[in-house]
Design an enzyme around this catalytic site. Structure first.
Site, PDB file in Angstrom:
ATOM      1  N   GLU A 269       0.825  -1.334   0.171  1.00  0.00           N
ATOM      2  CA  GLU A 269       0.019  -0.110   0.068  1.00  0.00           C
ATOM      3  C   GLU A 269       1.040   1.244   0.097  1.00  0.00           C
ATOM      4  O   GLU A 269       0.518   2.323   0.594  1.00  0.00           O
ATOM      5  CB  GLU A 269      -1.179   0.057   1.234  1.00  0.00           C
ATOM      6  CG  GLU A 269      -2.056  -0.952   1.029  1.00  0.00           C
ATOM      7  CD  GLU A 269      -3.225  -0.652   1.827  1.00  0.00           C
ATOM      8  OE1 GLU A 269      -3.580   0.370   2.188  1.00  0.00           O
ATOM      9  OE2 GLU A 269      -4.122  -1.769   2.073  1.00  0.00           O
ATOM     10  N   HIS A 564      -1.919  -0.964  10.235  1.00  0.00           N
ATOM     11  CA  HIS A 564      -1.042  -2.452  10.366  1.00  0.00           C
ATOM     12  C   HIS A 564       0.028  -2.536  11.136  1.00  0.00           C
ATOM     13  O   HIS A 564       0.843  -1.240  11.454  1.00  0.00           O
ATOM     14  CB  HIS A 564      -0.743  -2.998   9.085  1.00  0.00           C
ATOM     15  CG  HIS A 564      -2.127  -3.486   8.111  1.00  0.00           C
ATOM     16  ND1 HIS A 564      -2.108  -4.861   7.957  1.00  0.00           N
ATOM     17  CD2 HIS A 564      -2.974  -2.893   7.482  1.00  0.00           C
ATOM     18  CE1 HIS A 564      -3.237  -5.021   7.272  1.00  0.00           C
ATOM     19  NE2 HIS A 564      -3.722  -3.806   7.215  1.00  0.00           N
TER      20      HIS A 564
END
Length: 578
Positions: A269, A564
């Site tokens: 990402e 995350h």
């Protein structure tokens, strides 16, 4: 329109030549998509390489460096029929700086699909042309990190602000005087996150650059508005006071940036579409000695239905000698806009003295199709979210990934490592993280076994109704390094504070509200040992070193550097022979 949904009993034996037509869902952000289409041409990666090739070439390419001419740097690619592709680079001798653009067609034995790719490999490190005679009995230690950094294209965010530029500066800038505090765990014993290390970072905010308007396209500038006294050691008095405010806690100063502690980093990402953030990040990483990088390619406008790249980046302090990109079958929901895939890099492990070593690793970094938690409104109505199509697409991707790994690594016996956000929750229970989920067991089976072939295949499929599937030929023995080292599946998304019944979400600035307290384990580092090989690659792992990297930070609206957690491990290699 035909929709082919795969159930759990047949998904393992899914054949790649089956035609699955996935319906296109409706989106609420059509304005953003329209804007992206209008400016897409301005953000295509160009090629700085001239390619001379036989157009009939249809085999995977092998890379070799040639420095016969001292005035030019030439890289040749030779396929299995000895057809040669010559790439001339207008760079100084003994340096490689390339942006390769080519179409690769896999060999007939490979069932997956490698689409047109634009792989970027950058290096500013001299390549030694002579073999080294150095013999050293001490191993070379490599710190490997996988991290979903949650830096999506402009306009795409979970909440009001996701502070993309601020977080990237904290991660990779070497000018912020970063300090680290280590504590054993972040939660009391008995909680599901009790194995998450409490790694807290602080940076000197007086040194923080000014984030400009339109920051996706304008670089942060040094902040000249702060005039503060600086000691001889370079630390500002205000920052020293901040460190001293943590009474009884000892911070250690980092030599460079927060991510500079590692040797090889797999990022997910970190998108390049419609933004210069990825490019700026890689340029800053070079100053941290990450002289080699590879990225997933941008999709070709009007030649594909994808809108943005796959967002995968590999940074390495060791030479990347080969790279390929596998583009997955198109996803569903918002994933259908990204050309997700698997980025393969073959990395040569250099010795501690910088000389070329004899060891390599096959590293695969990927980001698979996501499944989504139900919203609060759906939960209040007593319903959930149907992820059947999402799970089916991820099953297809796992089969493609396994075949891609087999194809890329069949010619030698070097270690094979798979790292990334696999979007499979490993936990079978929120209260007992030692249990494996059904989806986790199936994922291990998909990656470790190839489907049966032959006329009896339909009969074998019928016989294999158990979960996880056990049919087919086993090709890999997979070691989940994090689970084996800590004994459970720690949360890497949606962590909580406190005991289960009275817990609260640990992070709410970046995390989507649907994921508050979900306690999912989605991020992995797998060591894949070949079953039919007489040698073992398990000796490269350093047991007990794999851990969660939460990257907590203080002094910002966000309390961690991504939604995350990362996962890191240590590997060791003996480069005694060249």
């Amino acid at each position: 329109m035909i929709i082919n949904k795969l159930n759990s009993s047949s998904s393992f034996f899914y054949k790649h030549n089956c035609r699955t037509i996935i319906p296109i869902p409706r989106f609420n952000y059509s304005t953003i998509i329209l804007f992206y289409l209008l400016v897409f041409y301005f953000f295509q990666n160009g090629s700085c390489t001239s390619i001379v090739a036989d157009k009939t070439c249809s085999h995977p390419l092998n890379y070799s460096a040639s420095n016969n001419n001292s005035n030019s740097n030439t890289i040749t690619k030779r396929d299995n029929n000895s057809r040669v592709l010559t790439l001339q680079h207008h760079q100084p001798p003994c340096y490689i700086h390339s942006n390769l653009s080519h179409t690769t067609t896999p060999s007939s034995s490979y069932k997956g699909r490698m689409n047109e790719s634009n792989i970027s490999i950058s290096s500013e490190s001299p390549i030694s042309s002579s073999s080294s005679s150095v013999s050293d009995s001490s191993p070379t230690t490599v710190r490997l990190l996988t991290y979903n950094v949650f830096v999506r294209p402009p306009g795409i965010k979970n909440n009001h602000n996701d502070y993309k530029d601020e977080r990237l500066e904290c991660m990779i800038s070497s000018d912020l005087n970063a300090h680290k505090l280590d504590k054993l765990t972040s939660s009391p014993k008995g909680t599901t996150s009790s194995v998450v290390p409490f790694s807290l970072y602080v940076v000197d905010k007086d040194r923080f650059p000014s984030i400009p308007y339109l920051s996706p396209w304008r670089s942060p500038r040094p902040n000249h508005h702060h005039h503060h006294h600086t000691h001889a050691n370079g630390s500002s008095s205000s920052f020293e006071q901040e460190l001293e405010s943590h009474s009884g806690k000892s911070f250690s100063k980092l030599d460079g940036s927060i991510l500079g502690q590692f040797d090889i980093i797999c990022l997910q990402e970190l998108f390049s579409a419609f933004s210069f953030r990825q490019k700026r990040f890689i340029e800053k990483a070079k100053k941290q000695n990450f002289l080699y990088s590879a990225t997933s390619p941008l999709p070709r406008l009007l030649r594909t239905t994808f809108l943005v790249d796959g967002g995968i980046v590999v940074l390495s302090k060791h030479p990347i000698v080969k790279t390929e990109y596998l583009q997955f079958k198109q996803g569903v929901d918002s994933d259908m806009l990204a050309s997700k895939g698997a980025l393969y890099t073959k990395i040569q492990i250099t010795r501690d003295d910088g000389t070329p070593g004899s060891e390599y690793i096959h590293l695969f970094s990927t980001h698979l199709q996501a499944s989504y938690n139900p919203s609060q409104e759906q939960l209040q109505k007593g319903g959930g979210r149907d992820n059947q199509m999402n799970d089916s697409v991820r099953t297809i991707q796992l089969n493609q990934l396994r075949d891609f790994i087999i194809e890329m690594t069949k010619s030698d016996s070097y270690p094979v490592i798979l790292a990334g956000d696999l979007n499979v929750d490993g936990k079978g229970s929120k209260t007992d993280p030692t249990k494996d989920s059904k989806e986790y067991q199936e994922m291990i089976a998909y990656l470790s076994r190839v489907p049966p072939t032959g006329d009896d295949e339909p009969q074998q499929q019928q016989q294999q109704q158990a979960t996880p599937p056990q049919g087919g030929k086993k090709v890999y023995k997979i070691a989940d390094l994090l689970k084996e080292d800590v004994g459970c599946h720690p949360a890497t998304v949606g962590d909580t504070i406190g005991l289960a019944q009275n817990s609260i979400p640990r992070e709410t600035c970046l995390t989507h509200p649907n994921d508050y307290g979900c306690l999912k384990r989605l991020d992995y580092i797998f060591l894949m040992d070949r079953v039919n090989d007489t040698t073992t690659t398990d000796e490269c792992r350093v047991k007990g070193t794999t851990k969660v990297e939460p990257f907590f930070i203080e002094g910002f609206p966000f309390t961690q550097l991504s939604d995350h957690y990362g996962v890191s491990t240590n590997l060791q290699f003996y480069n005694n022979q060249q």
